[in-house]
Design an enzyme around this catalytic site. Structure first.
Site, PDB file in Angstrom:
ATOM      1  N   SER A   1      41.856  33.163  36.996  1.00  0.00           N
ATOM      2  CA  SER A   1      42.634  33.888  35.986  1.00  0.00           C
ATOM      3  C   SER A   1      41.816  35.025  35.403  1.00  0.00           C
ATOM      4  O   SER A   1      40.610  34.886  35.155  1.00  0.00           O
ATOM      5  CB  SER A   1      43.066  32.939  34.858  1.00  0.00           C
ATOM      6  OG  SER A   1      41.937  32.344  34.246  1.00  0.00           O
TER       7      SER A   1
ATOM      8  N   ASP B   1      42.516  23.591  27.054  1.00  0.00           N
ATOM      9  CA  ASP B   1      41.880  22.737  28.046  1.00  0.00           C
ATOM     10  C   ASP B   1      41.665  21.320  27.521  1.00  0.00           C
ATOM     11  O   ASP B   1      41.990  20.337  28.196  1.00  0.00           O
ATOM     12  CB  ASP B   1      40.553  23.355  28.492  1.00  0.00           C
ATOM     13  CG  ASP B   1      39.723  23.870  27.325  1.00  0.00           C
ATOM     14  OD1 ASP B   1      40.121  23.641  26.171  1.00  0.00           O
ATOM     15  OD2 ASP B   1      38.679  24.502  27.563  1.00  0.00           O
TER      16      ASP B   1
ATOM     17  N   ASP C   1      37.302  30.289  36.073  1.00  0.00           N
ATOM     18  CA  ASP C   1      37.351  31.561  35.373  1.00  0.00           C
ATOM     19  C   ASP C   1      36.931  32.667  36.333  1.00  0.00           C
ATOM     20  O   ASP C   1      36.292  32.417  37.364  1.00  0.00           O
ATOM     21  CB  ASP C   1      36.430  31.540  34.150  1.00  0.00           C
ATOM     22  CG  ASP C   1      36.996  30.669  33.028  1.00  0.00           C
ATOM     23  OD1 ASP C   1      38.204  30.367  33.073  1.00  0.00           O
ATOM     24  OD2 ASP C   1      36.226  30.289  32.133  1.00  0.00           O
TER      25      ASP C   1
ATOM     26  N   ASP D   1      46.872  38.681  34.215  1.00  0.00           N
ATOM     27  CA  ASP D   1      47.751  38.698  33.049  1.00  0.00           C
ATOM     28  C   ASP D   1      47.869  40.084  32.437  1.00  0.00           C
ATOM     29  O   ASP D   1      48.696  40.283  31.545  1.00  0.00           O
ATOM     30  CB  ASP D   1      47.237  37.709  31.991  1.00  0.00           C
ATOM     31  CG  ASP D   1      48.301  36.710  31.596  1.00  0.00           C
ATOM     32  OD1 ASP D   1      49.256  36.535  32.375  1.00  0.00           O
ATOM     33  OD2 ASP D   1      48.186  36.112  30.521  1.00  0.00           O
TER      34      ASP D   1
ATOM     35  N   LYS E   1      37.245  44.326  30.195  1.00  0.00           N
ATOM     36  CA  LYS E   1      36.302  43.337  29.686  1.00  0.00           C
ATOM     37  C   LYS E   1      35.867  42.347  30.752  1.00  0.00           C
ATOM     38  O   LYS E   1      34.841  41.675  30.603  1.00  0.00           O
ATOM     39  CB  LYS E   1      36.929  42.577  28.508  1.00  0.00           C
ATOM     40  CG  LYS E   1      37.174  43.469  27.301  1.00  0.00           C
ATOM     41  CD  LYS E   1      37.663  42.662  26.110  1.00  0.00           C
ATOM     42  CE  LYS E   1      37.824  43.553  24.891  1.00  0.00           C
ATOM     43  NZ  LYS E   1      38.285  42.782  23.697  1.00  0.00           N
TER      44      LYS E   1
END
Length: 1116
Positions: A370, A817, A621, A406, A376
């Site tokens: 994701s 999570d 991640d 996203d 960033k």
């Protein structure tokens, strides 16, 4: 259920003519069943099932038998049909978009990226030019990149022209002969029934003679049969035993072969040695008892001289004792685990008589990555993570990688396409030379001899070529922002010229300004359907259509070896296939709550269920890459072992790179990952920490763990279980209410459940699947399935469903999570902590003080939200074990310790300034209690270091940052959480910036960067007050007539304890070479002076009244 296991979905592969392929007369295993009668001449006359049914009875000379035609020189198995290949290529070359109140569209892309695409699996891969007049299309390619010609005349035709020819006349435009659709065999031979194949005549691995042809030049069948020791005829018939079902016999054959070998467990649980664990538990009990006596003594012995000081200290100490119990008691049962990768290979991947090709029986794994903001989260970092996934050591056809963007950025889309293009070289290079790690940036940054443990003589040459290609790849990735901007400016300028020309031709006012949308353009000259650089309606970060692109189509089921001349590197005897890779950007519209990362993960779950439906999901991640290529196999050892059906997820520890050697702010979190998590593994399992976790898809759907007592055996196979068998409250008719209105999604649920079961190869395994059930290839993708996947990622799909409430990642907390893992444990599932010898995954962590505090603030705020929600462990069910309940209670309660910690850190300063201590006198009882508690704490730390492997320095760094975060971020989290609960003020957080890892910059540069934040105020005030109090008390004690050194030493000792913990914080404020922002000194001075004057006004020194009457200073 067994028939469901062979396919990823219920959709059928249809030929262009509308008939369903060669699906007729097949059993559940894909084998063709022939009905035949042997004539007097020895020939077999085949009859259909319909012919036999019409006769009413089957005579004795008609029997069922399965025919396997071996790949002899006269009968070579053909690839899948051209129609299926055309459909696959159409899907992989199309960008699918859709969403709320919009039609799902497939945009066929002639060009995905500016650079050339070479791998045939990748979107945009093209063959030769189409031979049809006035057509600029490209011919379809097969798995090797060779042109696919559907007719024997080798007339080159593109996909669209081929489909048109079939619809119009069915004739080949070249030879004018009909296309023979029935000649293409859609089946891949399945040898799970025990029938053996004959090796091909050109098998390079056989020791056959080169002289296979006779004197006439024809193939010598007798010599070939003699050298292969095979049989020859119309096929190898496997006759079932009398009275037995062929399907059961096939299963028994596979099971017998497995049973012949001694059963070996895939994993082992190794308890901590009793010589360490027994004293550890004893010390916990001793400290608990001593702590009880100490607190009782403190309550009974008040300090009458400073009752307020005594009261505050006792309240804090009572809370600290409660907090210590919540943290320490769940550590009573730590365990270690080990895996047996060789046993896993022997059981699932080893060639055998029932699996001569060595096709893997392991379940498929869908991997999720994701990302949200390419500014960033640099695309180069994400691309390296994707490359490490594509090169993982796991059956290629069993892997599917998905990335959720996203932000809907074209920059991320093209960066992923570039990564797929570079994977064409990188992945086979890793397989050829057994490269570790398989993240190119990390691999080429390794200091040391790269030739260590490399046996091939061409390694140095290959590495040099790959390094050059990777440098060019980085240049392309880093140049994408400028490339997209220049391209968009050029196309927008062209549109302006067109509008200007149209205005002039239509006679419009030339002075009227031209309004052209500043669009973002793709490489093929069309609008990007996602977010534009200049936001506009339907093209902003929070307002764009859903996007789905299969960048790498599913690979073939059989190994595809490379050649010497295919690439710049010799990939002979190296599998050149790439796993399936999908780019996804869910639809976003204004007015919808998209639920941040949790919503993106749930969209990935639904999308992948339709496209690949891997029974296991690994989420990472964007900055966490696979450091150990066998990590997935390590996790699978637990899932496929006895009792694995009750495991909901495998959590791997997080390991980080780029952290300063001293680990100033405890970024590694070794005490948590190697201590707390290992201890929870001995209870009900570790908590889910957001990344590096392999889930069971069925557990994510909100079902309870299976009950083996409900699984009744029928022969050697488990009974089929439906959704109601796992959830008695779930009605099949109410599936849309829970999962949405997608039929394909609902049908994929029992398939995922069945495929995730361990093998039923041991009598103790009461809930398993038969061996060989997952060896069949997955179905090719078609446009209807991809269109369905687009619909399930729309913004409206979750309305009035249980997604985010019971199903998938849970909404309502910034730490989704922990809540998601808690819900699974609360339903009775177990989790496992997998610590591998070589780190499974590695990522980056913020080493800057400000970023680190904001990261901890986000975690603590989520814990406060959990405490005030129905996810509080106080409300847990009985399925949650007691020690696990305490651990989850601690997760929700630990931020509130900050309120007491801040007060306790001020107590030494208040004690020194007031001249009083928390006790009336330093008597022997107080000192003995304090000494015993301190000794127990030290011994507990030493033993914990022993069984967890945490270093003492790491333990001390953790203690220091516990106080730093407890007096800053945790306190702010409590305030924000209370504001959200009481006033309904929502909390928003920004993404933690990831470093792109520039080779020329100092990797620790951010460590010395000081960025002011209000979170720094409490620790600064505490530090300044304690320093000032020590100075005041020391000077007052020296100049007093009767020095009271006992009170000074008591207060000074605790002040030094506070300052020692704040040392990393003070060092961080200094920055590099003492470059501390002026605001730090200004705030510190003002706050310290204000608090000092406030204290003087509250408790003025003796003689202050007379001084005031004589005209002295009076505090206003």
């Amino acid at each position: 259920m067994d028939s469901l296991s062979s396919t990823a979905s219920k959709k059928a592969i249809r030929s262009p003519g509308g008939s369903s392929g060669s699906q007729n007369n097949r059993n559940s295993n894909g084998q063709t069943v022939k009905f035949a009668r042997r004539t007097s001449s020895g020939r077999y006359v085949s009859l259909s099932r319909d012919d036999l049914d019409m006769s009413g009875e089957i005579p004795g000379d008609y029997m069922n038998y399965t025919v396997h035609i071996p790949p002899t020189p006269d009968n070579q198995p053909m690839d899948t049909s051209v129609a299926v290949k055309a459909e696959e290529q159409y899907v992989s070359n199309s960008l699918f978009t859709g969403g709320f109140n919009s039609v799902t569209r497939a945009h066929l892309m002639d060009k995905v990226i500016e650079s050339e695409v070479t791998h045939p699996q990748m979107a945009g891969a093209k063959g030769s030019a189409c031979s049809m007049p006035a057509c600029d299309g490209k011919v379809m390619k097969d798995e090797r990149g060779v042109d696919v010609t559907p007719c024997a005349c080798r007339f080159k035709i593109c996909r669209d022209c081929y489909m048109d020819a079939l619809k119009d006349t069915g004739l080949c435009p070249g030879c004018k002969e009909p296309y023979k659709m029935g000649d293409y065999d859609d089946d891949v031979p399945d040898f799970s029934s025990g029938a053996l194949p004959l090796p091909a005549p050109d098998d390079p691995k056989g020791n056959m003679s080169v002289m296979k042809r006779n004197q006439t030049g024809e193939f010598d069948h007798n010599r070939w049969l003699f050298e292969t020791k095979g049989t020859y005829g119309y096929g190898n018939a496997f006759w079932p035993q009398d009275g037995g079902d062929e399907r059961d016999e096939e299963f028994q054959g596979g099971a017998i072969e497995t049973m012949d070998k001694p059963w070996k467990p895939l994993s082992r649980k190794m308890p901590v040695p009793a010589a360490i664990l027994s004293p550890y538990r004893l010390l916990i009990a001793v400290r608990f008892v001593v702590l009880g006596f100490f607190l009782t003594w403190r309550l009974r012995h008040k300090n009458e001289d400073a009752i307020w000081l005594w009261f505050m200290s006792v309240i804090c100490e009572l809370w600290f004792g409660f907090s210590w119990i919540l943290d320490q008691v769940p550590k009573l049962c730590p365990v270690n685990r080990s895996t047996d990768l060789q046993a896993l290979w022997d059981k699932f991947d080893m060639p055998s008589p029932t699996n001569p090709t060595g096709r893997s029986d392991l379940p498929a794994v869908d991997m999720f990555v994701s990302t949200a903001d390419p500014e960033k989260e640099p695309p180069l970092v994400t691309a390296n993570t994707i490359l490490s996934i594509l090169a993982v050591d796991y059956p290629v056809e069993k892997i599917a990688c998905y990335i959720s963007d996203d932000g809907g950025a074209l920059l991320t889309f093209e960066a992923m396409a570039e990564a797929c293009s570079f994977a064409d070289l990188w992945v086979p290079f890793c397989r050829k030379h057994d490269i570790e790690p398989r993240n190119p940036e990390s691999y080429f940054s390794i200091k040391g001899d790269p030739t260590k443990n490399k046996s091939r003589s061409d390694f140095v040459k290959d590495r040099r070529k790959i390094k050059r290609e990777y440098d060019e790849f980085k240049v392309r990735i880093n140049g994408l922002p400028d490339s997209i901007r220049r391209r968009s400016d050029a196309f927008n300028a062209r549109e302006e010229m067109k509008m200007l020309k149209h205005m002039r031709e239509s006679g419009g006012d030339p002075m009227e300004p031209i309004k052209v949308q500043k669009a973002t353009w793709m490489a093929d000259g069309t609008h990007w359907p996602g977010a534009w650089a200049v936001p506009s309606r339907d093209h902003a970060k929070g307002d764009h259509a859903g996007i789905l692109q299969v960048m790498l189509k599913p690979p073939s089921s059989d190994v595809l070896m490379g050649g010497a001349d295919d690439k710049i590197i010799d990939f002979t005897d190296v599998d050149i296939r790439l796993p399936m890779f999908v780019y996804m950007s869910r639809e976003k519209r204004q007015g919808y709550d998209h639920n941040k990362k949790a919503g993106a993960m749930n969209a990935l779950v639904r999308c992948s269920a339709i496209l690949s439906n891997g029974p296991f999901i690994l989420n990472l991640d964007c900055d966490h890459y696979i450091y150990n290529c066998k990590a997935v196999r390590e996790g699978m050892c637990f899932m496929m072992d006895r009792g694995g059906e009750s495991i909901c997820y495998i959590q791997f520890p997080q390991r980080f790179e780029g952290i300063d050697p001293s680990d100033r702010y405890a970024n590694n979190n070794t005490v948590f990952f190697d201590g707390n998590m290992r201890a929870l593994d001995g209870v009900q399992g570790p908590v889910y920490v957001g990344t590096g976790c392999m889930f069971r898809r069925f557990a994510l759907y909100g079902f309870d763990p299976p009950d083996p007592d409900k699984a009744h055996k029928v022969g050697s196979e488990m009974q089929n279980l439906g959704p109601s068998d796992f959830d008695s409250d779930l009605d099949v008719n109410l599936l849309p209410k829970r999962f949405g209105n997608s039929t394909l999604l609902a049908e994929s649920i029992p398939i995922a459940e069945f495929q995730a079961r361990p093998l039923a190869d041991h009598p103790a395994i009461k809930y398993g699947r038969r061996p060989g059930a997952l060896r069949q290839p997955r179905e090719p993708l078609d446009a209807s399935a991809v269109a369905e996947a687009v619909s399930v990622i729309s913004c409206w799909y979750e309305d009035k469903t249980e997604w985010g409430d019971r199903v998938g990642w849970i909404y309502g907390s910034v730490t989704e999570d922990v809540v998601t893992g808690y819900r699974m444990h609360n339903r009775g599932w177990h989790s496992v902590y997998c610590i591998t010898k070589r780190d499974a995954f590695r990522g980056s962590a913020p080493i800057n003080l400000t970023d680190r505090l904001h990261q901890v603030l986000r975690w603590a705020t989520g814990s406060v939200e959990i405490f005030f929600s129905r996810n509080n462990a106080f409300l847990a069910s009985r399925k949650l074990k007691f020690l696990q309940r305490l651990a989850y209670l601690n997760v929700g309660i630990y931020p509130f310790t900050s309120m007491f910690l801040v007060v306790y850190c001020f107590l030494p300063a208040l004690s020194l300034l007031s001249g009083h201590f928390i006790v009336q006198t330093l008597n022997i009882a107080f000192l003995l209690y304090l000494l015993t508690i301190s000794i127990c704490l030290i011994l507990l730390a030493i033993l914990e270091v022993k069984w967890s492997g945490v270093g003492l320095e790491d333990w001390w760094r953790n203690e220091q940052f516990w106080l730093i975060s407890g007096t800053s971020a945790h306190l702010a989290a409590v305030v924000q959480g209370l504001l959200k609960v009481i006033a309904g003020i929502e909390i928003s957080f920004t993404l933690t910036s990831k470093s792109s890892g520039d080779e020329n910059e100092d990797i620790y540069a951010e460590l010395y960067l000081v960025k002011w934040t209000s979170l720094m105020i409490p620790p600064i005030v505490i530090g300044m007050m304690n320093i000032l109090a020590i100075a005041v008390a020391f000077s007052r004690t020296i100049y007093s007539a009767i020095p009271q050194w006992s009170k000074f030493i008591g207060g000074a000792f605790f002040s030094f304890w506070v300052l020692a913990h704040l040392y990393p914080f003070a060092k961080g404020l200094m920055g590099r070479r003492g470059k501390t922002p002026t605001i730090v000194f200004v705030w510190s001075g003002l706050i310290a002076i204000t608090l000092s004057l406030l204290w003087i006004s509250i408790n003025p020194p003796k003689g202050a009244t007379s001084a005031t009457l004589n005209g002295g200073f009076q505090f206003p």
